[in-house]
Design a protein around this motif. Structure first.
Motif, PDB file in Angstrom:
ATOM      1  N   ARG A 102      24.687  -5.446 -29.472  1.00  0.00           N
ATOM      2  CA  ARG A 102      25.131  -4.290 -30.263  1.00  0.00           C
ATOM      3  C   ARG A 102      26.244  -4.648 -31.238  1.00  0.00           C
ATOM      4  NH1 ARG A 102      26.388   0.498 -26.369  1.00  0.00           N
ATOM      5  NH2 ARG A 102      24.369   0.452 -25.309  1.00  0.00           N
TER       6      ARG A 102
ATOM      7  N   ALA B  38      15.833  -1.173 -23.077  1.00  0.00           N
ATOM      8  CA  ALA B  38      16.650  -0.539 -22.036  1.00  0.00           C
ATOM      9  C   ALA B  38      17.219  -1.595 -21.099  1.00  0.00           C
ATOM     10  CB  ALA B  38      15.799   0.455 -21.243  1.00  0.00           C
TER      11      ALA B  38
ATOM     12  N   LEU C 188      14.971   4.678 -19.404  1.00  0.00           N
ATOM     13  CA  LEU C 188      15.775   5.352 -20.419  1.00  0.00           C
ATOM     14  C   LEU C 188      16.769   4.337 -20.981  1.00  0.00           C
ATOM     15  CD1 LEU C 188      16.388   8.100 -21.772  1.00  0.00           C
ATOM     16  CD2 LEU C 188      18.012   8.526 -19.927  1.00  0.00           C
ATOM     17  N   ALA C 189      16.766   4.179 -22.306  1.00  0.00           N
ATOM     18  CA  ALA C 189      17.643   3.191 -22.942  1.00  0.00           C
ATOM     19  C   ALA C 189      18.914   3.864 -23.442  1.00  0.00           C
ATOM     20  CB  ALA C 189      16.916   2.529 -24.111  1.00  0.00           C
ATOM     21  N   ALA C 190      20.027   3.177 -23.297  1.00  0.00           N
ATOM     22  CA  ALA C 190      21.297   3.650 -23.859  1.00  0.00           C
ATOM     23  C   ALA C 190      21.548   2.915 -25.167  1.00  0.00           C
ATOM     24  CB  ALA C 190      22.431   3.376 -22.885  1.00  0.00           C
ATOM     25  N   THR C 191      22.074   3.630 -26.161  1.00  0.00           N
ATOM     26  CA  THR C 191      22.348   2.985 -27.448  1.00  0.00           C
ATOM     27  C   THR C 191      23.785   3.205 -27.912  1.00  0.00           C
ATOM     28  OG1 THR C 191      21.588   4.919 -28.683  1.00  0.00           O
ATOM     29  CG2 THR C 191      19.934   3.246 -28.189  1.00  0.00           C
ATOM     30  N   ASN C 192      24.601   3.872 -27.092  1.00  0.00           N
ATOM     31  CA  ASN C 192      26.013   4.048 -27.473  1.00  0.00           C
ATOM     32  C   ASN C 192      26.861   4.169 -26.203  1.00  0.00           C
ATOM     33  OD1 ASN C 192      25.980   6.830 -26.575  1.00  0.00           O
ATOM     34  ND2 ASN C 192      24.900   7.328 -28.475  1.00  0.00           N
TER      35      ASN C 192
ATOM     36  N   ASP D   1      25.876   4.844 -22.319  1.00  0.00           N
ATOM     37  CA  ASP D   1      26.176   3.784 -21.335  1.00  0.00           C
ATOM     38  C   ASP D   1      26.832   4.375 -20.091  1.00  0.00           C
ATOM     39  OD1 ASP D   1      25.256   1.756 -22.976  1.00  0.00           O
ATOM     40  OD2 ASP D   1      27.240   1.212 -23.740  1.00  0.00           O
TER      41      ASP D   1
END
Lengths: 363, 363
Positions: B209, B195, A194-198, A202
């Motif tokens: 980011r 990820a 599962l990737a975090a993008t914010n 996080d």
């Protein structure tokens, strides 16, 4: 059972045994088959050009799988419970485990089975398939009324269709368009990272990493995952409250502990924590859906399924889900036309098993 | 050109025009085709049961695509350069853009093309396919000598094969086994979210980011991505040096700025920064490979490709890559048997285009 006209007709027909066997129950039924050339075709009720979600099945029974000794024993139990005069020409069994070369291992039940041994013991051809693959295989046969449009679009008919959604785990399969029909291919997308993008994601991932070394999609995007997400969000909001970012009264004194309670609280709008959890859940689901569309080139469309989403339709349509799907600026043009539908009923694996028989009986 | 025996034989044969057109160059050739029933089959040199990577092609030419006005103009330029007496029965054109319903848009060149218009203008049947799909389509025909075993395993022959790797971007396609041949399906896996699963990756993603809102796989796992990873790692090590975790002399005074320079420094073992960058690159690549195997149910195996990996074979075999593949404890049993090979030559798209003709000429 009285021998009536219907019964006599049934005795002269050929029948296919279909089953959907999970960790708790096995659902069984017989589907009538018609001879078409040298093939038997299951007879499914046609309606508006599509097939109804209920084949003209008979002898539908649900048996407890938990406690039964094996797949074979469960099928034999079913056969012992139905009249002996049905001419059963084969079986198509959907099972809750990965099926590789017609062999399967059901971890929860500790069962292993292979088609050739079942076939010899039952004295009929037997086909095995994964239960989610069986479900996906039913999707092209569903009545359009059973599919809710989440986002209209323009499907590329030569491209794959993605069928996926949170349930007990995170199920996913791909339908590849071939000349005659779709070929469903199972996968283990619930286990990808599962990737975090914010920053919010996080913080939630860091919380999860205290429990498991690699946080996968179904860790948060499943029924049990929704409870974990809610708990992690409560901890995050508590930290925010300590630093004054969130009012302390936004965090309830006692936490909910079931997916149903959390979704109900979010829909009722009376829990800031539940609302924020569901917003996060929907956004993250959208993000994963777009990842899987990209990973599969699934320009044929997305069908969301599983037990949770039909209960939160207003939240899925509220925008966070589509925001998650469309978060990647550089592939907006690619993702924009992909139609997204939501299957209102995820209980159609028996139809998929019947169609699987039709597709694979010569193998 | 003297009219010799070979030339006369060529004039009596049928030929397929194959091309691989990218943002800089277009490679063209003619492949001889034999009539087999009512089909033309490209004649590829058989060797040890496989096909050699060089078909018996003729008139191989590379033309600049940059600056040319269109796909049609480039094909016409090629046709004007070769003798007119080849009987060309059709064209199979691999192009560096997504091909949807036989239409393509090449972003870098600003070109659009569709097969039916090309076919009318060239007066021959034309098939279009994505260039990475063409490459993937050549993989089943490669001589085994061109594939290096990274990890032996046991392929499930009925399951998909994943072809992927870092190059200019991050290319990926899936080969679905059908009765006659493999069906390649293109995808955009380079654009899925990357990820993070540990503190080092967290720090690198946070750095990324600052540049892009969503960090995707090819942001770090590509040729240009390797340079970005190296720069982000330099910043991370500088921060570590400030807090005393890393000796300050581990960070070079001037940074390398090309993928080749970074991989060479890592292989030579004379740059702590380059070594750590490549270890991270290989681990992260392994992690993404396992995600894509799970997403596709690719138990048929993985073929790594692209221009970078053949240059860092010792690093790929050193363990960080396999550590990344096997990091997910709960699916170790699923991933363990998946064989992983490395294609030493990623320049075989013309073969894939020729085979595509064979597979699709009746459509």
């Amino acid at each position: 059972m009285p021998v009536n006209d219907e019964r006599i007709a049934a005795m002269n027909k050929a029948w296919i045994l279909v089953a959907d066997i999970g960790g708790t129950n096995g659902r069984f039924a017989l589907v009538p088959a018609e001879v078409n050339g040298n093939l038997y075709e299951p007879m499914l009720v046609a309606s508006e050009g599509h097939l109804e979600n209920k084949p003209m099945c008979q002898q539908a029974l649900t048996l407890a799988s938990k406690g039964a000794p094996s797949v074979l024993a469960l099928v034999q139990q079913y056969l012992a419970l139905i009249p002996t005069d049905f001419k059963i020409i084969g079986a198509s069994l959907a099972l809750a485990g990965p099926v590789i070369n017609q062999q399967v291992h059901l971890i929860n039940l500790g069962w292993s089975a292979c088609a050739s041994q079942l076939s010899a013991a039952l004295n009929m051809p037997v086909l095995l398939l994964n239960d989610f693959v069986a479900y996906a295989n039913s999707v092209p046969a569903l009545d359009p009324k059973q599919l809710l449009t989440v986002r209209a679009g323009e499907a590329v008919t030569s491209a794959p269709i993605l069928v996926l959604g949170p349930g007990t785990g995170f199920g996913a399969a791909v339908l590849h368009p071939m000349k005659q029909h779709f070929v469903p291919v199972g996968c283990e997308a619930g286990h990808i990272c599962l990737a975090a993008t914010n920053a919010e994601q996080d913080a939630l991932l860091l919380h999860a990493r205290r429990q498991v070394s690699v946080v996968n999609v179904e860790y948060f995007l499943s029924g049990p995952g929704l409870v974990r997400l809610y708990q992690a969000m409560a901890e995050l909001m508590l930290r925010e409250a300590q630093s004054g970012e969130t009012p302390i009264n936004a965090i309830p004194a006692s936490l909910l502990d079931s997916p149903a309670a959390i979704t109900e609280a979010a829909l009722a709008g009376n829990s800031v924590l539940a609302i924020r959890t569901l917003r996060c859940f929907c956004y993250w689901l959208g993000q994963v859906v777009s990842d899987l569309v990209l990973a599969h080139g699934a320009l044929g469309g997305v069908v969301l399924c599983g037990g949770i989403l039909p209960k939160i339709v207003p939240l899925i349509k509220q925008g966070e889900f589509i925001n998650g799907v469309m978060a990647k600026d550089d592939v907006r043009h690619y993702l924009q036309p992909v139609p997204i539908q939501l299957a209102l009923n995820s209980d159609t694996a028996l139809i998929g098993a019947a169609l699987w028989w039709q597709q694979h009986q010569l193998e």
